[in-house]
Design an enzyme around this catalytic site. Structure first.
Site, short mmCIF file in Angstrom:
data_model
loop_
_atom_site.label_atom_id
_atom_site.label_comp_id
_atom_site.label_asym_id
_atom_site.label_seq_id
_atom_site.Cartn_x
_atom_site.Cartn_y
_atom_site.Cartn_z
N ASP A 1 -6.27 2.75 7.46
CA ASP A 1 -7.69 2.39 7.47
C ASP A 1 -7.91 0.89 7.60
O ASP A 1 -9.04 0.45 7.81
CB ASP A 1 -8.37 2.88 6.19
CG ASP A 1 -8.51 4.39 6.16
OD1 ASP A 1 -8.46 5.01 7.24
OD2 ASP A 1 -8.68 4.94 5.06
N VAL B 1 -1.87 -7.47 -4.81
CA VAL B 1 -1.71 -8.51 -3.79
C VAL B 1 -3.03 -9.26 -3.66
O VAL B 1 -4.10 -8.66 -3.56
CB VAL B 1 -1.30 -7.89 -2.44
CG1 VAL B 1 -1.28 -8.95 -1.34
CG2 VAL B 1 0.07 -7.24 -2.56
N GLY C 1 0.82 -1.21 0.00
CA GLY C 1 0.00 0.00 0.00
C GLY C 1 0.85 1.25 0.00
O GLY C 1 1.68 1.45 0.88
N ALA D 1 -6.11 11.07 7.47
CA ALA D 1 -4.74 11.07 6.96
C ALA D 1 -3.69 11.26 8.06
O ALA D 1 -2.69 10.52 8.08
CB ALA D 1 -4.59 12.14 5.89
N GLY E 1 -0.35 4.43 0.22
CA GLY E 1 -1.09 5.58 0.73
C GLY E 1 -0.32 6.29 1.83
O GLY E 1 0.90 6.14 1.96
N PHE E 2 -1.02 7.07 2.63
CA PHE E 2 -0.36 7.83 3.70
C PHE E 2 0.40 6.92 4.65
O PHE E 2 1.54 7.19 5.01
CB PHE E 2 -1.40 8.64 4.48
CG PHE E 2 -1.98 9.79 3.72
CD1 PHE E 2 -1.21 10.91 3.42
CD2 PHE E 2 -3.29 9.77 3.29
CE1 PHE E 2 -1.73 11.98 2.71
CE2 PHE E 2 -3.84 10.83 2.58
CZ PHE E 2 -3.05 11.93 2.29
N GLU F 1 -18.76 17.89 1.94
CA GLU F 1 -17.94 18.63 0.98
C GLU F 1 -18.43 18.42 -0.45
O GLU F 1 -18.44 19.36 -1.25
CB GLU F 1 -16.48 18.21 1.15
CG GLU F 1 -15.90 18.66 2.48
CD GLU F 1 -14.54 18.07 2.80
OE1 GLU F 1 -13.88 18.56 3.73
OE2 GLU F 1 -14.15 17.09 2.13
#
Length: 437
Positions: free
Chosen positions: A303, A83, A15, A319, A17-18, A174
């Site tokens: 997450d 994966v 992964g 995040a 991501g962050f 948003e």
């Protein structure tokens, strides 16, 4: 997969991501051989995906190639692959066509949309987790106005210009506000037959208030701001069905050609790969140091992890939390590899919650101080620009927001798959009228 003979420990991070990027960077001087695996070649700033979906930003403004981000870290190789599992007995990660052995494993595989057992709804109500989601939603939004301009049928036109957002968390709030601004300001003078400002934007929230993780006062402020923007906010109502014609809420049918899902998330299947205990959202229940119970060399972060703070509250899926988790695990592994002192239990530092409602409205909760309105919006913009990768992206986004603020314009109003999107809209119940082009 063959690897060269090397005594250095093998760390596989799944992964980009962050969380995964933070863990990888924290291992820069550890001496470990790090392999970062992701099915996409870019790191994405997900909190601004809704701005891509509403034509405010380009995908390239909020994404950056993973290889470019790690080009200066010599102990890392990047693999573009999917994966499909983990063999805990053999200590290897299974790819679609290969395997990667590991000494230490970090799973940061993120989350996907959750439709609460109604996965068939995804076709009619896409979520917002990746760039393809955002560009698809953007094209559907824009194409709805284009199709409406070409219709004689007022019923079909009304349906095309009704936009429903399901879920009252930050993404839903948003998104609803951005769609309202797009219709009322950006597109207001672009059409001759229809009035874009007449578009109906409906935000449906099953809970009693919006932004449930925020203090009640800020939630109410967000509701009022959305109503002032022209958004129809419906609280305490659940969606019973999504049909070709729209959304069924209670006994009411809301005809709509554009429905966006922002109501829930489900963790990746990492828990199944590991055979580990998971919570209701599929997140792996981890130890205080973020390792998997019974497997001290396997960590789950971001997450994908169900972690608890010192006060017993869950670590939020945002995040800053993901970055803190990644840094903690990276430092833990680095210390373990060199024989240093490990940092111990993960301690989450809550830096606050932010959500924007419109071009000059936002809510900010920092615990000790709470803000609304223009000041909160400026702070929201500064924080989000700071979190972007690279000075180029920060400058471009800041200038784009300044231009939008001054002109009400949105410069990425491109439809590149118009015929396909038009067919999708019509398949789901829009009936073309007789006006010729």
């Amino acid at each position: 997969m063959k690897t060269p003979a090397n005594p250095a420990p093998r760390v596989v991070v799944v992964g980009g991501g962050f969380a995964g990027m933070a863990a990888t960077r924290a291992l820069a001087r550890s001496g470990a051989r790090v392999t970062l695996v992701d099915r996409r070649n870019h790191h994405l700033f997900q909190p601004l995906l809704y701005q891509v979906a509403t034509a405010a930003l380009s995908p390239g403004d909020i994404a950056w190639p993973i290889r470019a981000m790690l080009r200066g870290q010599a102990n890392v190789r990047v693999l573009l692959s999917r994966v499909v599992g983990v063999d805990m007995a053999a200590q290897c990660v299974k790819l679609e066509d290969d395997e990667i052995p590991f000494d230490h494993l970090v799973l940061a595989t993120g989350a996907r949309h959750a439709y609460f057992g109604r996965d068939e709804w995804e076709e009619r109500a896409p979520g917002l987790k990746k760039i393809l989601d955002a560009t698809h939603i953007r094209e559907k939004l824009l194409m709805a106005f284009e199709r409406a301009e070409a219709l004689d049928d007022p019923v079909a036109t009304k349906r095309l210009l009704t936009f429903v957002v399901i879920g009252g968390g930050p993404t839903g709030v948003e998104m609803a506000g951005a769609i309202a601004e797009l219709a009322q300001h950006t597109l207001a003078r672009d059409f001759r037959i229809i009035d874009p400002a007449s578009a109906r934007v409906v935000l449906i929230q099953a809970g009693a208030r919006l932004l449930e993780t925020f203090p009640e006062r800020l939630s109410e402020n967000a509701r009022r701001e959305l109503v002032e923007l022209g958004v129809e906010v419906r609280l305490g109502e659940r969606v019973n069905a999504l049909t070709d014609d729209g959304v069924q809420v209670g006994d009411e049918d809301i005809p709509s050609a554009n429905v966006v899902w922002a109501a829930g998330v489900m963790a990746s299947p990492a828990g199944k790969w590991l055979g580990a205990a998971v919570d209701r959202a599929g997140r792996v229940i981890v130890e205080p140091d973020l390792s998997v119970p019974g497997h001290p060399n396997v960590f789950v972060i971001g997450d994908t992890a169900s972690a608890v703070r010192a006060n017993g509250e869950p670590v939020p899926g945002i995040a800053p939390a993901a970055k803190q988790m990644g840094t903690h695990v990276g430092r833990t592994l680095a210390a373990r590899i060199v024989g240093g002192r490990e940092p111990g239990a993960f301690r989450y530092r809550h830096l606050g919650n932010l959500a924007t409602i419109g071009r000059t409205a936002a809510v900010a909760d920092f615990g000790w101080i709470k803000m609304t309105g223009h000041i909160a919006w400026v702070l929201w913009a500064i924080v989000h620009v700071f979190f972007l990768i690279g000075w180029r992206n920060r400058l471009v986004v800041a200038l784009s927001w300044f231009w939008s603020y001054v002109t009400y314009g949105r410069g990425v109003r491109l439809v590149t798959a118009g015929e396909e999107v038009a067919r999708e809209i019509e398949t789901h119940g829009a009936h073309a009228g007789g006006r010729a082009a």
